[in-house]
Design an enzyme around this catalytic site. Structure first.
Site: not given
Length: 716
Positions: A452, A399
């Site tokens: 990401e 993330d």
């Protein structure tokens, strides 16, 4: 109370001794073995040797300090303590050998103990024939650390720990058992007692709002069966169903499904829909439901919201049984500042930076890991490997990588500290990410990682030895933003934005891309994917069908957030179930059928997946028909006849006798049409086969409105 006790005795009684083993337990005094025991509230204490011989220990301090010689000079003994009318036989925790070996301390010191989860945390074990639990925690700046829990009445005086190496505190607690709750009480460097801390390596935890760690017996958590080989390969079909476990489905009364209830339903549903992978939003323990797991406090513990670690393992096993890979969202970029967590863990910035210009995220109010600290990097890399090792996870999606890479991420001018070269790149985070990927692929070559990463940082998914970060895949955020912006416009204006569809192919093969329609695109006022579609109800669903068909024919692996597969109308709400009742309507069942068939074609047609990450696998055919909002391209597999012609019409008009050149003469079969009545469309298209004729083979096709069609050559 006997006078003239040494200072060490008072340090024990007052709970400030940094090395209780130096005073408590058995010690040689001339020819005698002297035992010192601290048992608050005990009226009397005897030492009982292995032969059953008993010697009374003298009470030398009213707080409960006892001293005496062992009978017969024995070195093995138990303590027999009387509390009121109750007499209990106890093992003395201060007679047992160390837990960490010298080799453990060496690896921990250099930051290469990649299975530190086998030693740190709480581990049921047997020492010197006695069952108990060994506790180990890092707190290098603490003056004193005690383990408190169900086994000692949460009394920090009873089990102070000893420090080893570079600040690793340890203690074996006899007769503590799996299921016991515990925490650490830490005295910081200034002498202040900190709020009790959860174990950073807890393998199980209490359900929020309670925050105690729980001793877990790993023998009670079977490792799930492995997934199929090659499931994450660049040449394999990879269609990911992204799921928030707490809101996929809910029970009557809006209660959560357990891991085992999810195991009975979710994998079978995802497999029926044709997905190849499930990706779970973070399952690591977290205190706040509204963070969706992205602000974790227990990186080694599956959240207790849905059951036990064994229950979570059963869910992973069920996914693998259905042939699905399992990916986890993993959050090594930041953590919350809850008092029971990592923040100010030993009274200092142990896991975070001291300077808030480096150590605090302004957007999220969280703390940033200090990637320049050896122990922190070891902790994070070992955590990544833990999920792959213990739970047979097939990959990790990391993330917020952009927030890790840039020192000035979301910071005002003057609100950040440059690196040693004066730049904005976080050199320590770059080194950490490379180290993480090196270890994951080196130790689990069948696994993968995905970043990401929302900027133009180069070579995110390229090999480390070639200057890359080493990820397996990168989320294609640019593709997502451009194409969603395009498809949300009224078709009459799309010709002015023709380049938004074309632009992604300029860089489509610079990385190994995943095309994400993720949870972030259906919250915070962005509307659902269906909610962005323009026009009347028929056009909205036709637009959505065309967009999904365009996505599955575009180079790159696929990711779809739960609910998108049947056209969820409202934004996602983590506190509610998806709107499964929408499937009572033909239009939503049509979207679901379309996604199921797209997944099936994506998996079975080599042209649609074998060269997802290879420029050989794509060729534009029509790029200049902006006035009619039409695009056409060829997808290629490794075999010369594995070809798929894709024609996309993002206008509401039907085009008859539309000419498209193709690489092979002969019959081309329409294998997919998003305008099929089966999906809720108008059923315009090319029934059966279309013949390619001419010196330069060309098809003459009917192009349906707001639709995408796939055609493949018939094999001779």
């Amino acid at each position: 109370m006997i006078a003239k006790l040494p200072d060490e005795a008072y340090a024990i009684v007052e709970g400030r001794h940094a090395d209780p083993f130096r005073y408590l337990g058995p010690h040689r005094d001339n020819d005698l073995t002297v035992v010192r025991a601290f048992l608050p509230n005990a009226a009397s204490v005897d030492a009982v040797d292995e032969h059953g011989d008993c010697a009374a220990l003298e009470r030398v301090h009213d707080a409960g300090l006892f001293i005496g010689a062992l009978p017969n000079g024995s070195s093995r003994y138990q303590l027999r303590a009387r509390f009121g009318d109750t007499t209990i036989d106890l093992e003395d925790p201060y007679r047992f050998p160390p837990i960490l070996t010298d080799f453990d301390l060496y690896l921990l010191g250099e930051g290469t103990h990649l299975k530190l989860y086998d030693k740190l945390g709480a581990h049921p074990m047997t020492l010197d024939g006695v069952n108990g639990v060994g506790f180990v925690v890092l707190a290098p700046n603490a003056r004193r650390v005690s383990v408190v829990g169900d086994f000692n009445f949460w009394d920090s005086r009873r089990h102070p720990m000893r420090v080893r190496g570079n600040g690793y505190w340890e203690l074996f607690v006899p007769h503590a058992i799996a299921g016991d709750r515990y925490k650490f009480e830490i005295v910081g460097p200034n002498g202040a007692v900190l709020p009790q801390k959860s174990d950073p390596l807890a393998f199980a935890t209490e359900l929020r709002p309670s925050t105690a760690s729980i001793v877990l017996d790993p023998a009670q958590v079977p490792t799930p069966r492995p997934s199929a080989n090659g499931i994450n390969a660049l040449s394999a079909p990879m269609s990911i169903y992204e799921v928030h476990l707490g809101s996929w489905r809910r029970k009557d009364g809006n209660g959560w499904l357990t891991y085992r209830e999810l195991a009975d339903t979710l994998p079978a549903y995802a497999r029926d829909m044709g997905f190849t992978h499930l990706e779970f939003l973070p399952v690591s323990e977290h205190p706040f439901d509204g963070s969706w797991g992205y602000q974790p406090t227990g990186l080694f513990a599956p959240t207790s919201r849905f059951g036990s670690p064994a229950d979570f393992a059963a869910l992973v096993d069920a996914c693998h049984r259905e042939g699905l890979g399992v990916l986890l969202d993993w959050v090594p970029g930041h953590f919350p500042d809850d008092a029971h967590g990592l923040a100010n863990f030993d009274g200092t910035a142990l896991y975070e930076h001291v300077n808030p210009l480096q150590g605090r995220h302004l957007d999220w109010g969280t703390l940033i890991y200090n990637y320049g600290r050896t122990e922190v990097v070891n902790f994070l890399v070992a955590n990544a490997l833990f999920w792959l090792d213990r739970y047979a996870i097939d990959g990790l999606r990391v993330d917020a990588v952009a927030s890790m890479l840039y020192l000035d991420y979301s910071r005002p001018e003057g609100g950040w500290i440059p690196n040693k070269y004066g730049g904005r790149e976080n050199l320590e985070a770059i080194a950490f990410l490379r180290n993480f990927n090196r270890e994951v692929f080196g130790r689990f070559p069948q696994a993968t990682t995905a970043a990401e990463e929302s900027t133009a940082w180069p070579q995110v998914s390229q090999p480390i030895e070639h200057g890359g970060l080493g990820f397996g895949y990168k989320w294609n955020m640019g593709w997502m933003h451009d194409t969603l912006d395009y498809i949300s416009k009224d078709p009459i204006y799309r010709k002015y934005h023709h380049g938004q569809i074309l632009f992604g192919l300029h860089y489509a093969f610079s990385e190994n891309f995943i095309l994400p329609l993720s949870h972030d695109e259906v919250v915070h006022g962005k509307r659902s994917i269906l909610g962005r579609m323009p026009g009347d109800p028929w056009q909205r669903f036709a637009n959505l069908r065309a967009y999904y068909a365009f996505m599955f024919a575009h180079p790159g692996k696929k990711l779809m957030f739960m609910g998108c597969e049947f056209g969820q109308e409202r934004e996602w709400n983590h506190d509610q179930s998806l709107d499964w009742h929408l499937l009572e309507q033909d239009s939503h069942r049509g979207i679901q059928s379309l996604v199921r068939d797209l997944n099936g074609l994506y998996r079975t047609l080599p042209a649609l997946h074998e060269c997802d990450c290879d420029p050989f696998g794509f060729e534009w055919i029509i790029t200049d028909d902006g006035d009619r909002n039409v695009f056409a391209w060829i997808r290629k597999g490794n075999d010369a006849r594995d070809r798929c012609l894709v024609i996309a019409n993002f206008s509401p008009n039907v085009y008859h006798d539309y000419k498209v050149r193709v690489p092979f003469p002969g019959a081309w079969r329409e294998v997919f049409n998003s305008d099929s009545a089966h999906y809720g469309g108008s059923n315009v298209g090319n029934v059966g086969e279309v013949e390619a004729t001419g010196l330069v083979p060309e098809l003459c096709v009917t192009v349906p409105p707001l639709a995408v069609i796939y055609l493949v050559p018939e094999r001779p």
